[in-house]
Design a protein around this motif. Structure first.
Motif, PDB file in Angstrom:
ATOM      1  N   ALA A  29     -32.593 -88.888  74.350  1.00  9.57           N
ATOM      2  CA  ALA A  29     -32.370 -89.653  75.570  1.00  9.57           C
ATOM      3  C   ALA A  29     -31.470 -88.872  76.537  1.00  9.57           C
ATOM      4  CB  ALA A  29     -31.730 -91.000  75.229  1.00  9.57           C
ATOM      5  N   GLN A  30     -31.414 -89.349  77.758  1.00 15.71           N
ATOM      6  CA  GLN A  30     -30.535 -88.731  78.759  1.00 15.71           C
ATOM      7  C   GLN A  30     -29.074 -88.911  78.363  1.00 15.71           C
ATOM      8  OE1 GLN A  30     -31.983 -87.342  81.996  1.00 15.71           O
ATOM      9  NE2 GLN A  30     -30.209 -86.242  81.240  1.00 15.71           N
ATOM     10  N   LEU A  31     -28.296 -87.836  78.418  1.00 19.43           N
ATOM     11  CA  LEU A  31     -26.849 -87.924  78.210  1.00 19.43           C
ATOM     12  C   LEU A  31     -26.148 -88.115  79.548  1.00 19.43           C
ATOM     13  CD1 LEU A  31     -24.419 -87.676  76.214  1.00 19.43           C
ATOM     14  CD2 LEU A  31     -24.376 -85.234  76.804  1.00 19.43           C
ATOM     15  N   VAL A  32     -26.435 -87.214  80.497  1.00 21.34           N
ATOM     16  CA  VAL A  32     -25.826 -87.299  81.828  1.00 21.34           C
ATOM     17  C   VAL A  32     -26.603 -86.378  82.763  1.00 21.34           C
ATOM     18  CG1 VAL A  32     -24.157 -85.413  81.461  1.00 21.34           C
ATOM     19  CG2 VAL A  32     -23.598 -87.268  83.062  1.00 21.34           C
ATOM     20  N   VAL A  33     -26.566 -86.695  84.054  1.00 25.31           N
ATOM     21  CA  VAL A  33     -27.103 -85.814  85.097  1.00 25.31           C
ATOM     22  C   VAL A  33     -25.931 -85.491  86.016  1.00 25.31           C
ATOM     23  CG1 VAL A  33     -28.743 -85.575  86.996  1.00 25.31           C
ATOM     24  CG2 VAL A  33     -29.380 -86.897  84.966  1.00 25.31           C
ATOM     25  N   ASN A  99     -40.034 -85.931 106.040  1.00 27.20           N
ATOM     26  CA  ASN A  99     -38.910 -85.891 106.988  1.00 27.20           C
ATOM     27  C   ASN A  99     -37.770 -84.997 106.512  1.00 27.20           C
ATOM     28  OD1 ASN A  99     -37.685 -87.346 104.960  1.00 27.20           O
ATOM     29  ND2 ASN A  99     -37.342 -89.207 106.176  1.00 27.20           N
ATOM     30  N   GLY A 100     -37.975 -84.281 105.402  1.00 32.33           N
ATOM     31  CA  GLY A 100     -36.979 -83.325 104.925  1.00 32.33           C
ATOM     32  C   GLY A 100     -35.932 -83.886 103.997  1.00 32.33           C
ATOM     33  N   THR A 101     -36.001 -85.163 103.667  1.00 35.33           N
ATOM     34  CA  THR A 101     -35.029 -85.745 102.734  1.00 35.33           C
ATOM     35  C   THR A 101     -35.535 -85.603 101.293  1.00 35.33           C
ATOM     36  OG1 THR A 101     -36.005 -87.955 102.958  1.00 35.33           O
ATOM     37  CG2 THR A 101     -34.185 -87.376 104.445  1.00 35.33           C
ATOM     38  N   TYR A 102     -34.599 -85.772 100.353  1.00 36.55           N
ATOM     39  CA  TYR A 102     -34.883 -85.529  98.943  1.00 36.55           C
ATOM     40  C   TYR A 102     -34.620 -86.768  98.101  1.00 36.55           C
ATOM     41  CZ  TYR A 102     -34.525 -80.659 100.469  1.00 36.55           C
ATOM     42  OH  TYR A 102     -34.698 -79.469 101.135  1.00 36.55           O
ATOM     43  N   LYS A 103     -35.454 -86.934  97.064  1.00 36.24           N
ATOM     44  CA  LYS A 103     -35.277 -88.029  96.116  1.00 36.24           C
ATOM     45  C   LYS A 103     -35.435 -87.480  94.707  1.00 36.24           C
ATOM     46  CE  LYS A 103     -35.257 -92.497  94.868  1.00 36.24           C
ATOM     47  NZ  LYS A 103     -34.124 -93.411  95.089  1.00 36.24           N
ATOM     48  N   ARG A 104     -34.467 -87.790  93.849  1.00 36.34           N
ATOM     49  CA  ARG A 104     -34.537 -87.305  92.467  1.00 36.34           C
ATOM     50  C   ARG A 104     -35.720 -87.937  91.743  1.00 36.34           C
ATOM     51  NH1 ARG A 104     -31.591 -88.585  87.491  1.00 36.34           N
ATOM     52  NH2 ARG A 104     -30.402 -90.195  88.609  1.00 36.34           N
ATOM     53  N   VAL A 105     -36.496 -87.109  91.030  1.00 38.02           N
ATOM     54  CA  VAL A 105     -37.650 -87.586  90.275  1.00 38.02           C
ATOM     55  C   VAL A 105     -37.170 -88.090  88.918  1.00 38.02           C
ATOM     56  CG1 VAL A 105     -39.888 -86.977  89.261  1.00 38.02           C
ATOM     57  CG2 VAL A 105     -39.165 -85.942  91.443  1.00 38.02           C
ATOM     58  N   PRO A 106     -37.528 -89.308  88.517  1.00 37.20           N
ATOM     59  CA  PRO A 106     -37.089 -89.823  87.215  1.00 37.20           C
ATOM     60  C   PRO A 106     -37.815 -89.129  86.055  1.00 37.20           C
ATOM     61  CG  PRO A 106     -38.596 -91.370  88.240  1.00 37.20           C
ATOM     62  CD  PRO A 106     -38.326 -90.298  89.266  1.00 37.20           C
ATOM     63  N   GLN A 107     -37.174 -89.140  84.895  1.00 36.70           N
ATOM     64  CA  GLN A 107     -37.774 -88.598  83.682  1.00 36.70           C
ATOM     65  C   GLN A 107     -38.352 -89.733  82.846  1.00 36.70           C
ATOM     66  OE1 GLN A 107     -33.939 -86.071  83.697  1.00 36.70           O
ATOM     67  NE2 GLN A 107     -34.957 -85.641  81.755  1.00 36.70           N
ATOM     68  N   ALA A 108     -39.423 -89.445  82.151  1.00 35.07           N
ATOM     69  CA  ALA A 108     -40.090 -90.442  81.324  1.00 35.07           C
ATOM     70  C   ALA A 108     -40.163 -89.947  79.884  1.00 35.07           C
ATOM     71  CB  ALA A 108     -41.494 -90.718  81.853  1.00 35.07           C
ATOM     72  N   PRO A 109     -40.118 -90.847  78.911  1.00 35.95           N
ATOM     73  CA  PRO A 109     -40.235 -90.425  77.516  1.00 35.95           C
ATOM     74  C   PRO A 109     -41.648 -89.978  77.188  1.00 35.95           C
ATOM     75  CG  PRO A 109     -40.205 -92.812  77.661  1.00 35.95           C
ATOM     76  CD  PRO A 109     -39.910 -92.300  79.045  1.00 35.95           C
ATOM     77  N   THR A 116     -37.203 -94.606  75.029  1.00 31.48           N
ATOM     78  CA  THR A 116     -36.115 -93.643  75.185  1.00 31.48           C
ATOM     79  C   THR A 116     -35.736 -93.539  76.662  1.00 31.48           C
ATOM     80  OG1 THR A 116     -36.988 -92.390  73.318  1.00 31.48           O
ATOM     81  CG2 THR A 116     -35.359 -91.288  74.712  1.00 31.48           C
ATOM     82  N   ARG A 117     -34.433 -93.499  76.941  1.00 36.47           N
ATOM     83  CA  ARG A 117     -33.949 -93.422  78.314  1.00 36.47           C
ATOM     84  C   ARG A 117     -34.110 -91.992  78.835  1.00 36.47           C
ATOM     85  NH1 ARG A 117     -28.936 -94.243  77.355  1.00 36.47           N
ATOM     86  NH2 ARG A 117     -28.294 -92.091  77.702  1.00 36.47           N
ATOM     87  N   GLY A 118     -35.279 -91.731  79.462  1.00 32.38           N
ATOM     88  CA  GLY A 118     -35.521 -90.409  80.048  1.00 32.38           C
ATOM     89  C   GLY A 118     -35.436 -89.299  79.026  1.00 32.38           C
ATOM     90  N   ILE A 252     -40.953 -84.625  80.850  1.00 30.72           N
ATOM     91  CA  ILE A 252     -41.943 -85.301  81.684  1.00 30.72           C
ATOM     92  C   ILE A 252     -41.242 -85.866  82.906  1.00 30.72           C
ATOM     93  CG2 ILE A 252     -43.570 -87.214  81.854  1.00 30.72           C
ATOM     94  CD1 ILE A 252     -44.200 -86.855  78.928  1.00 30.72           C
ATOM     95  N   TRP A 253     -41.600 -85.329  84.056  1.00 36.12           N
ATOM     96  CA  TRP A 253     -41.071 -85.807  85.335  1.00 36.12           C
ATOM     97  C   TRP A 253     -42.082 -86.793  85.903  1.00 36.12           C
ATOM     98  CZ3 TRP A 253     -36.177 -84.530  86.287  1.00 36.12           C
ATOM     99  CH2 TRP A 253     -35.651 -83.398  85.634  1.00 36.12           C
ATOM    100  N   ASP A 254     -41.669 -88.044  86.055  1.00 36.63           N
ATOM    101  CA  ASP A 254     -42.563 -89.103  86.493  1.00 36.63           C
ATOM    102  C   ASP A 254     -42.722 -89.047  88.009  1.00 36.63           C
ATOM    103  OD1 ASP A 254     -44.091 -91.305  86.921  1.00 36.63           O
ATOM    104  OD2 ASP A 254     -42.635 -92.764  86.155  1.00 36.63           O
ATOM    105  N   THR A 255     -43.724 -88.292  88.442  1.00 38.64           N
ATOM    106  CA  THR A 255     -43.963 -88.087  89.879  1.00 38.64           C
ATOM    107  C   THR A 255     -44.908 -89.130  90.466  1.00 38.64           C
ATOM    108  OG1 THR A 255     -45.805 -86.585  89.354  1.00 38.64           O
ATOM    109  CG2 THR A 255     -43.615 -85.600  89.637  1.00 38.64           C
ATOM    110  N   SER A 256     -45.264 -90.142  89.693  1.00 43.41           N
ATOM    111  CA  SER A 256     -46.292 -91.090  90.128  1.00 43.41           C
ATOM    112  C   SER A 256     -45.935 -91.814  91.436  1.00 43.41           C
ATOM    113  CB  SER A 256     -46.572 -92.109  89.023  1.00 43.41           C
ATOM    114  OG  SER A 256     -45.393 -92.822  88.665  1.00 43.41           O
ATOM    115  N   ALA A 257     -44.664 -92.027  91.690  1.00 44.37           N
ATOM    116  CA  ALA A 257     -44.259 -92.719  92.928  1.00 44.37           C
ATOM    117  C   ALA A 257     -44.420 -91.839  94.161  1.00 44.37           C
ATOM    118  CB  ALA A 257     -42.808 -93.184  92.814  1.00 44.37           C
ATOM    119  N   PHE A 258     -44.694 -90.543  93.947  1.00 42.88           N
ATOM    120  CA  PHE A 258     -44.752 -89.596  95.064  1.00 42.88           C
ATOM    121  C   PHE A 258     -46.126 -88.948  95.186  1.00 42.88           C
ATOM    122  CE2 PHE A 258     -40.553 -89.395  92.925  1.00 42.88           C
ATOM    123  CZ  PHE A 258     -39.792 -90.035  93.894  1.00 42.88           C
TER     124      PHE A 258
END
Length: 358
Positions: A29-33, A99-109, A116-118, A252-258
């Motif tokens: 699982a994710q520890l920290v980002v 527009n040049g802005t950034y959004k962190r892509v979530p991780q998936a198990p 599992t948390r990311g 696995i980077w969950d890019t489905s929202a993008f």
């Protein structure tokens, strides 16, 4: 059979005939980002770019090998095997909007590790899975597990061309049509929407000089086989004669929202869109992918597993539930905004970012 031609589900792996070689496959699982890198930027807060980290919760800004014993200083681990307090980390994937802005892509198990948390899936392999389809051997190859204080890095955060990637073998991406997709693999970011996300595959060198636990580059003490790859059974070079386990990460980077091309940046004034994903160090090509590792298994647990015929699950190793893995976390000591829509990548000047190149 190449590892990534397999169906991705844990059930499918277990259902196949068990080979004679040890293979551990487990979720963490994710520890920290946060922007810390005790390997490349020890003592520096914040580090040059953002990382996603899994493993033992003693992760911090220094972690000198003499003073920092991960198994004794960690009180929990995000990994399935409870004796594994190692730390594993990579850069973080972002989506860059029109527009040049950034959004962190979530991780998936991964499949088989639902809930599992990311985090990532980690592999330790004694031999190429099923000996690359070449039939069984009389005996499995011997591998020497990593020693306390061992650490290494693969990849280069400054790379921006395909030609540069030839230095490292098998740092790739898979455009997931579904979560079980494992081929084809590409060296750069996929250039079209991936319905089930992008899998980043990090395979580390499998030969060691037998002496140094680290080196100034964090790479010179390890090597790929003299010819071919780990999967093809290539022999270690004379300079690095000791075979170590194949360590591999799957993220696995969950890019489905993008995945809507209407959201993707325009390639030029004449129309069309360009691939919108960017690593946290500013790389828009995917060629700068890299992974870091600090060994932290308790006592001889990993060596015992590698000397056995453990396959995916290993009864000799203590395991913990997904709920227990998810409980282990670490406070973000940098405390900067990494969520929401950002005008800049954390620590990165957008005006100096490399544009995609072939």
């Amino acid at each position: 059979m190449h590892l990534h031609t397999l169906a991705g589900s844990l059930a499918a792996l277990v259902a196949l005939a068990t080979p004679a070689e040890a293979l551990l496959r487990f979720g963490c699982a994710q520890l920290v980002v946060q922007r810390l890198d005790p390997l490349v930027n020890p003592g520096q807060i914040p580090s040059a770019h953002l990382h996603q980290i899994i493993g033992g919760n003693s992760f911090n800004v220094t972690m000198t090998p003499v003073e920092h014993d991960l198994p004794s200083l960690s009180t929990c681990t995000t990994c399935q095997f409870a004796d594994d307090f190692s730390n594993y980390w990579t850069a973080v994937l972002f989506f860059r909007a029109r527009n040049g802005t950034y959004k962190r892509v979530p991780q998936a198990p991964n499949l088989g590790f639902e809930g599992t948390r990311g985090g990532m899936t980690v592999y330790y392999m004694q031999d190429a899975l099923f000996n690359s389809g070449q039939g069984s051997k009389a005996a499995a190859s011997k591998v020497t597990a990593f020693k306390p204080g061992f650490r290494m890095l693969v990849g280069d955060a400054s790379f921006s061309t395909r030609a540069q990637t030839s230095k490292y073998r098998q740092l790739t991406y898979t455009c997931l049509q579904q979560r079980s997709t494992r081929s084809p693999e590409t060296l750069g970011f996929p250039d079209k929407p991936c319905p089930a996300g992008i899998m980043a595959n990090i395979r580390f060198p499998t030969c060691w000089d037998g002496v140094n636990l680290d080196s100034p580059t964090h790479q010179d003490h390890v090597s790929y086989p003299a010819e071919g790859t780990f999967e093809s059974g290539g022999a270690c070079p004379d300079t690095h004669p000791v075979r170590i386990p194949q360590l591999m990460y799957e993220t696995i980077w969950d890019t489905s929202a993008f995945n809507d091309p209407e959201l993707w940046p325009l390639a030029n004034a004449t129309g069309g869109v360009q691939q919108p994903f960017v690593w946290s160090m500013g790389d828009r090509t995917g060629y700068a992918t890299h992974g870091d590792y600090m060994f932290g298994w308790k006592k001889d647990a990993l060596q015992r597993a590698m000397d056995s015929t453990c396959y995916v699950n290993c009864p000799m190793l203590k395991t913990q539930t997904v709920a227990e893995q998810n409980k282990c976390s670490l406070r973000d000591s940098v405390q900067e905004d990494i969520d929401g829509w950002l005008t800049e990548l954390p620590g990165i000047d957008s005006s100096k970012m490399a544009m995609p190149m072939n």
